[in-house]
Enzyme design. Structure first.
Site, short mmCIF file in Angstrom:
data_model
loop_
_atom_site.label_atom_id
_atom_site.label_comp_id
_atom_site.label_asym_id
_atom_site.label_seq_id
_atom_site.Cartn_x
_atom_site.Cartn_y
_atom_site.Cartn_z
N GLY A 19 5.72 5.04 14.76
CA GLY A 19 6.05 5.22 13.35
C GLY A 19 5.56 6.53 12.77
O GLY A 19 6.21 7.14 11.92
N THR A 23 6.49 -2.43 11.45
CA THR A 23 6.06 -1.08 11.84
C THR A 23 4.56 -0.91 11.57
O THR A 23 4.08 0.21 11.44
CB THR A 23 6.85 0.00 11.09
OG1 THR A 23 6.72 -0.22 9.67
CG2 THR A 23 8.31 0.00 11.47
N SER A 24 3.85 -2.03 11.47
CA SER A 24 2.42 -1.93 11.17
C SER A 24 1.58 -2.16 12.43
O SER A 24 1.28 -1.24 13.16
CB SER A 24 2.04 -2.89 10.04
OG SER A 24 2.52 -4.20 10.30
N ARG A 25 1.23 -3.41 12.69
CA ARG A 25 0.39 -3.73 13.84
C ARG A 25 0.93 -4.96 14.57
O ARG A 25 1.42 -5.90 13.95
CB ARG A 25 -1.06 -4.01 13.40
CG ARG A 25 -1.86 -2.77 13.06
CD ARG A 25 -2.17 -1.95 14.30
NE ARG A 25 -3.07 -0.85 14.03
CZ ARG A 25 -2.67 0.38 13.73
NH1 ARG A 25 -1.38 0.66 13.65
NH2 ARG A 25 -3.55 1.34 13.51
N ILE A 48 2.46 2.90 2.35
CA ILE A 48 3.71 2.83 3.13
C ILE A 48 4.69 1.86 2.49
O ILE A 48 5.89 2.17 2.34
CB ILE A 48 3.41 2.44 4.59
CG1 ILE A 48 2.57 3.52 5.27
CG2 ILE A 48 4.72 2.22 5.35
CD1 ILE A 48 2.06 3.14 6.64
N HIS A 82 5.44 2.07 19.30
CA HIS A 82 4.39 2.35 18.30
C HIS A 82 4.41 3.83 17.90
O HIS A 82 3.39 4.53 18.01
CB HIS A 82 3.02 1.96 18.85
CG HIS A 82 2.07 1.56 17.73
ND1 HIS A 82 1.13 0.57 17.86
CD2 HIS A 82 1.92 2.03 16.47
CE1 HIS A 82 0.44 0.45 16.74
NE2 HIS A 82 0.91 1.33 15.89
N GLU A 87 -0.03 -3.63 24.18
CA GLU A 87 0.76 -2.40 24.30
C GLU A 87 0.36 -1.63 25.55
O GLU A 87 -0.83 -1.42 25.77
CB GLU A 87 0.58 -1.54 23.04
CG GLU A 87 1.12 -2.22 21.79
CD GLU A 87 0.99 -1.39 20.52
OE1 GLU A 87 0.26 -0.36 20.55
OE2 GLU A 87 1.62 -1.74 19.52
N GLY A 89 0.85 -1.18 0.00
CA GLY A 89 0.00 0.00 0.00
C GLY A 89 0.89 1.23 0.00
O GLY A 89 2.05 1.17 -0.41
#
Length: 320
Positions: A285, A234-236, A156, A283, A265, A154
């Protein structure tokens, strides 16, 4: 009657007052999150009862929360990942959902590459060596000319791919919805998951957390990787099975990892914190002034467009 807007992200408006100035023009009553942390579900159930719009960060907008939203017209995600919002139930209630596509793509891509560079040269260990009044050398590896595997192309993922061209990397990609025009333009090659895992020196994840993507990287996938390879998320949290990752790092099955997201988290008492071949960040980014400014403005534009009965901006549309 004055409309109420709940704003939950702690960084909203911190780097620029423009988002608040935009809201002031419409004389909304603003409710800000002053707790210093995301709201718990029970807190949101109370807060959301009489608000007309909400700008949400990582707080979970569940079905139970939405059942209490008697006046809610719009949920605006301050970011792009919508896995913390029950989209289907919001749609059932006629609540519009907007987001901020592309606002943080450059910042997240920067962090992904920062993590790759940090892993390849053991930057954190080098820093500690000097601070401890030592002068040991660590032999790292180059990124230049290596193979990068990008899972999720996508906005990113594409930004990461563009950066990889500057390092003359071979760029492999995996995506359910390939963009062959983009791939041809920059020399990226789409491959199957197994090929990407087996051939890549650096693997970076840029996908949403869905049922399909939960533990997309598990023990089987980690075993396919080179023992010299690194993986970056660096996503989820939840896309990588953290127990399997711990075992792979502990046994040196893979060389290292970097995580900006975790299943829980903050990751209190997480075994990954014991290891020295992993880089961890909270988290963040999208935590740059540039991204924060863009997200704030786009979030407000989306919110106002719905509340004021205009053509909705940045409206989320599900891909069937």
């Amino acid at each position: 009657m004055t409309m109420k807007v709940l704003i939950t992200p702690r960084s909203f408006g911190k780097t620029s007052n423009i988002p608040f100035e935009m809201l002031k023009k419409y004389d909304y009553e603003i409710i800000r999150n002053e707790t210093g942390k995301p709201y718990e579900e029970d807190e949101l159930k109370e807060l959301i009862k009489d608000v007309d719009g909400v700008i949400v960060g990582l707080d979970k907008i569940t079905e139970d929360v939405l059942k209490n939203a008697k006046k809610l017209k719009v949920i605006t995600k301050y970011g792009v990942g919508l896995d913390n919002i029950d989209i289907n139930y919001a749609e059932k209630l006629g609540i519009k959902v907007t987001y901020t596509p592309g606002a943080n793509k450059e910042s997240v891509a920067d962090l992904a590459f920062t993590m790759m560079l940090g892993l390849s040269r053991d930057i954190i260990k080098l820093d500690k060596i000097v601070r401890n009044n030592q002068w040991n050398k660590i032999i790292g590896c180059e990124i230049y000319g290596k193979t990068i595997g990008i899972i999720g192309t996508g906005s990113i993922g594409k930004c990461v791919a563009k950066r990889a061209t500057g390092f003359d990397m071979e760029i492999l990609a995996y995506d359910k919805y390939p963009d062959y025009d983009f791939a041809d333009k920059i020399g990226m090659k789409y491959v199957d998951k197994k090929t990407l895992l087996e051939k890549s020196d650096f693997i970076t994840l840029h996908v949403p957390l869905t049922d399909e993507m939960y533990h997309f990287i598990d023990e089987e996938e980690l075993n396919m990787m080179k023992d010299t390879a690194y993986i970056i998320n660096t996503s989820r949290g939840g896309i990588i099975n953290e127990n399997a990752l711990y075992s792979a790092l502990k046994s040196k099955k893979i060389a290292g990892a970097a995580l900006d997201a975790f299943e829980t988290e903050p990751p209190l008492n997480n075994k990954l914190l014991e290891l020295d071949n992993i880089i961890l960040s909270p988290h963040c980014g999208a935590s740059t002034k540039d991204a924060t400014d863009r997200m704030g403005i786009m979030a407000v534009e989306g919110l106002i467009s719905v509340l004021e009965g205009m053509e909705p901006k940045y409206l989320y549309k599900k891909i069937n």
